[in-house]
Design an enzyme around this catalytic site. Structure first.
Site, short mmCIF file in Angstrom:
data_model
loop_
_atom_site.label_atom_id
_atom_site.label_comp_id
_atom_site.label_asym_id
_atom_site.label_seq_id
_atom_site.Cartn_x
_atom_site.Cartn_y
_atom_site.Cartn_z
CB VAL B 267 -0.99 0.06 1.19
CG1 VAL B 267 -2.05 -1.03 1.06
CG2 VAL B 267 -0.27 -0.03 2.52
CG ASN B 304 15.67 3.13 23.33
OD1 ASN B 304 16.53 4.00 23.52
ND2 ASN B 304 15.25 2.31 24.27
CG ASN B 355 0.10 0.44 24.58
OD1 ASN B 355 0.22 0.40 25.81
ND2 ASN B 355 -0.12 -0.62 23.83
CE1 TYR B 361 -0.55 -0.33 15.16
CE2 TYR B 361 -1.38 0.15 17.36
CZ TYR B 361 -1.52 -0.48 16.14
OH TYR B 361 -2.62 -1.27 15.90
CB THR B 396 -4.91 -11.19 15.52
OG1 THR B 396 -4.04 -10.22 16.13
CG2 THR B 396 -6.28 -10.59 15.32
#
Ligand SMILES: NC(=O)c1ccc[n+]([C@@H]2O[C@H](COP(=O)([O-])OP(=O)(O)OC[C@H]3O[C@@H](n4cnc5c(N)ncnc54)[C@H](O)[C@@H]3O)[C@@H](O)[C@H]2O)c1
Lengths: 426, 455
Positions: B267, B304, B355, B361, B396
């Site tokens: 993508v 990091n 998180n 992310y 998952t």
């Protein structure tokens, strides 16, 4: 009966893998099914009935007597899709393409898949003839005593299996040994062979890097690239290898400039214009014509792998084309020297006059148009799968270019050569 | 991924006893949608505040979908276990009126069966000029979220905020209400969904709302993407499934099993949009639904995180969507997104709550939320809706890699006491994709079992 245009609509293959490696447990049927299923998902054909599927394998188990039909039944195509096996040595895939294209041209079918599969990892091991005769006797024995006494006749020596070989039954020579003779006759140098080989690897690697195979190949058993490919191959590195075919001083053919035994499968989707339109598939190329030649190599009149120039000459004549009227030349690299011998023959006034009966030689080709995305020396050569690999890739090349014409040529055991012309679609 | 704990305390008699004695949570096996399943597992009790303008529509929708309706009231004695409660609070304007909700819904909740539903319907607070009226409507969110946390046996509580100009139109309410009532919303709880006025095409077959629609799903070779594909196929969609060439083997299998088309494509490729449009054009003139599901994690503490980890996550999870949308939104592109189409993203509760070790992310997932909110407004005049789901802990291959203790916490830290299934995410996305959800845009729906993370 009128004849209509036939189109190459797409293709799929699994990566080719050196024999005895990652596909050790895969049978021809497994691989052919995978190649077909990848094509089915690429074009959303699950559950469809196609006109027919024609494919084959060169090295076949007796259980594979209906290899292609069994593969279709195991695939996501409709089980009402008919199928049959074709076997013409290394010409199998291209011959299957010609056969199905002809049926489409005649209107007998509207769509087809042509392909092939071969494995030398899961090759049939035959028991040697003497053991076979003993076992037949056991089989025909009427009483247990007769059976035991027949079995008792088995000797250790009989237990050595007959190894599958690509030796010619009529000469006992391997293909490489045959080609070594031809190579010498045509005076093909080691340097020229190594250079062609390095180019094949470099071209194939570049094609992978630019995503050329993204819609021509589906990974299989965790492999996503041909594993014979050496992107960093150079003539200098290849020059270090020892010759394996031919004898003595003049031997030039090495494991590098010859194709290794390989496992793999390929499939090509063909159809009429109407069928393509109905499925909203933009054709990649038009299948123009095909020709097959055979030469008398048994008496030594001609080299084993020298049939393609004969087929090319006839094909060009029938289509009113000169050898220079092409934008791509896809000449299967059984050995680097086969390609070079073919080119030399096409350029040679004597060969063209004496062997092909032509007034003038067919001439030379622009080497920059030869095997531009690599060929069998780099990709490997699972015999029956090579035709499908070349047809699909060549059709895509013409589609990318948007114009022009391509000549495909494949030499095969038994002194055979299969050639074909593809053309970009308007 | 098997949830051993759930199996132990639910099916093993000894495990069941121990769990009960120790007061350990016993997660219920959630009712999930199967082809042909009834909308509800029992009758729906329906009531409302004041003249309850939407209650009548709700009753009609439930009955038209094959469900039974009984009137709810503080005095009602229900003779069967209830499958759902629908409470229309759209007319509530004063805090006093909220007591009617307390008095009516409370007794009904005690009569709910397992995997039952509470759907409270309110008026979008932002539309109300009067401060007490806005406060009253906002209070509904606090109420449903709290009830969601008190629900037992896999039942859920959700809120529909309906704009005033949409309250006279049953068609705009039907798909959202059906989704929240049905087993398709098994893992959605404590969530508000806003419904705006919109032109909704007549629904012919609510069980197959995607019939005749072409949809693209990225990252469909496995995990959540493969499950989205299955839900879409069940709903009748024509599918083009995308994943990276290296995942082509499993992509091909998923596609063939669903009669879909496989497109091997990264993508992040420059021409990804064009390649998608080309594949769509083989299946129809225009694309109806674009699902951006492909995503990667490259976890490291923020300090990091190198350029590559930072860049690749943003590129796959977010930047690629802008490039692809740009091409697909060009009206001249064959196989581009049709007016009235859908763009659906996959965010994450990490994008809402952040998180540890996931700054890159979370950036990408929060970015998805930001994109959804703005793009939905930009595309409103083309009647294209833009929404996202924010999955919580979904079982998952990705979450199977989380260390056991962390995984257990992630799994249990929600009102349903269990991880979600990929199909739950698929159902929520399919809901956004329905023609019937034309009134739902610019929203991020959490599919998290009302996780406490990021809440
Ligand atoms: N599993 C969870 O609990 C969870 C929670 C919140 C959000 N999500 C999100 O849901 C989505 C799917 O997650 P999953 O758990 O199924 O993960 P997964 O890793 O199992 O599947 C992701 C798929 O995306 C594909 N992909 C990755 N990069 C790609 C690229 N450049 N081009 C095309 N395809 C690409 C992968 O090959 C893979 O098939 C992701 O966006 C993820 O961030 C998952």
């Amino acid at each position: 009966m009128s004849v209509r245009d036939v189109y190459v609509l797409g293709g799929n293959r699994i990566p080719f893998v050196r024999s005895g490696g990652k596909y050790l447990k895969a049978s021809n049927q497994d691989m052919l099914t995978a190649a077909i299923d990848g094509l089915v998902s690429r074009y959303g054909l699950a559950g469809e009935r196609l006109g027919e599927v024609a494919a084959g394998a060169v090295l076949k188990h007796s259980r594979d007597f209906n290899l292609t039909r069994e593969s279709v039944l195991g695939s996501h195509l409709s089980p009402t899709t008919p199928a049959y096996d074709v076997q013409q040595a290394c010409g199998t895939g291209l011959e299957a393409t010609i056969l199905t294209a002809n049926k489409i041209a005649l209107g007998q079918i509207d769509s087809a898949i042509a392909g092939g599969s071969d494995t030398t990892s899961d090759a049939p091991l035959a028991v040697n003839d003497s053991l076979r005769r003993t076992l037949m006797k056991v089989n025909y024995a009427k009483t247990p005593q007769q059976r035991i006494s027949a079995l008792a006749k088995i000797r250790p020596g009989q237990l050595a299996p007959d190894q599958p070989s690509n030796g010619e039954p009529r000469t006992g020579l391997s293909m490489g040994e045959h080609q070594a003779i031809t190579t010498k006759e045509w005076g093909i140098t080691r340097e020229a062979q190594d250079e062609l080989t390095a180019r094949s690897h470099q071209n194939l690697a570049a094609a992978y890097d630019r995503g050329f195979f993204d819609d021509l190949l589906t990974p299989y058993l965790g492999v996503s690239r041909d594993n014979n490919l050496r992107p960093d191959s150079t003539p200098e590195k290849l020059a270090k290898l020892k010759p394996v075919f031919g004898k003595g001083e003049g031997a030039t053919m090495t494991a590098g400039n010859s194709t290794p035994l390989t496992d793999g499968a390929s499939a090509v989707l063909l159809g009429s214009r109407d069928w393509a339109d109905e499925h909203r598939i933009t054709p990649l190329a038009r299948f123009v014509d095909g020709e097959t030649a055979g030469v008398d190599y048994v008496t030594g009149n001609e080299g084993l792998l020298m049939a393609p120039p004969y087929a090319i000459a006839r094909l060009l004549q029938r289509n009113n084309l000169s050898l220079q009227d092409f934008d791509f030349y896809e000449i299967h690299e059984a050995f680097a020297s086969t390609v070079l011998c073919h080119l030399a023959a096409l350029e040679s006034p004597e060969f063209c006059k004496e062997k092909l009966g032509l007034d003038a030689p067919l001439g030379s080709i622009d080497r920059d148009k030869l095997n531009v995305n690599g060929s069998s020396l780099a990709a490997g050569h699972p015999f029956a799968a090579t035709g499908g690999r070349i047809v699909a890739s060549t059709a895509k090349m013409l589609h990318e270019k948007g114009s022009g014409r391509a000549l495909i040529s494949i030499c095969a055991a038994g002194g055979l050569g299969v050639v074909a012309i593809l053309e970009a679609c308007e | 991924m098997t949830d051993t704990y759930s199996n132990l305390v639910n099916t093993n008699p000894v495990g069941k006893k121990i769990a009960t004695q120790l007061g350990l949570p016993r997660p219920t096996r959630l009712r999930r949608y199967e082809e042909g399943q009834d909308l509800l597992s029992g009758p729906a009790a329906v009531a409302g505040i004041g003249d309850a303008p939407v209650a009548g529509w709700a009753t009609g929708i439930i009955k038209a979908s094959g469900g039974d309706v009984v009137p709810a009231s503080p005095e009602a004695s229900y003779d069967k276990k209830l499958g759902a409660i629908v409470f229309d609070a759209t007319a509530a304007r004063t805090l006093d009126q909220l007591d009617e909700l307390r008095a009516t819904v409370g007794p009904a909740i005690k009569k709910l069966g397992s995997s039952a539903r509470l759907v409270v319907i309110g008026t979008t607070p932002a539309e109300l000029q009067d401060a007490e009226a806005a406060a009253t409507q906002q209070a509904l969110e606090g109420i449903t979220r709290s009830i969601g946390k008190e629900m037992l046996r896999g039942s859920t509580a959700n809120l529909l905020w309906v704009d005033q100009d949409a309250q006279g139109d049953s068609s705009v309410l039907a798909a959202p209400l059906r989704f929240l009532l049905s087993a398709r919303s098994a893992y959605v709880s404590g969530q508000p969904v806003r419904v705006r006025a919109a032109d909704v095409p007549d629904a012919t077959d609510w069980r197959h709302p995607l019939a005749g629609r072409v949809a693209v799903i990225t990252g469909a070779a496995r995990g959540i993407g493969a499950e989205i594909a299955k839900v879409f196929a069940r709903a009748g969609a024509t599918l083009v499934l995308v994943d990276i060439p290296a995942a082509g083997d499993s992509l091909s299998k998923v596609a063939n099993d669903l009669g879909a088309t496989a497109l091997q494509l990264d993508v992040t490729a420059e021409d990804a949009g064009a390649r998608i449009a080309e594949a769509v054009a083989r299946k129809g003139d225009k694309l109806h639904v674009m699902v951006h599901n492909a995503g990667i994690t490259r976890d490291k503490l923020f300090v990091n995180t190198d350029e590559n980890r930072w860049g690749s996550v943003l590129d796959v999870n977010l930047r690629s969507q802008f490039r692809i949308n740009k091409t697909l939104l060009d009206p001249s592109v064959k196989g581009g997104l049709a007016d009235g189409g859908r763009i659906i993203g996959v965010a994450s509760i990490s994008g809402i709550g952040g998180n540890r070790g996931q700054s890159n992310y979370a950036a990408s997932k929060a970015g998805v939320i930001g994109m959804v909110r703005q793009l939905s407004q930009n595309l409103a005049d083309r009647e294209i809706t833009v929404n996202a789901v924010a999955p919580g802990f979904i079982e998952t291959e990705m979450t199977a890699k989380i260390p056991f203790a962390t995984r257990e916490v992630g799994r249990r830290l929600n009102s349903l006491l269990q991880g979600g299934s990929p199909v739950d995410v698929g159902e929520a996305i399919a809901f956004f994709a329905e023609p019937g959800s034309a009134g739902v845009t610019g929203q991020v729906l959490r599919v998290c079992g009302q996780s406490q993370l990021g809440a």
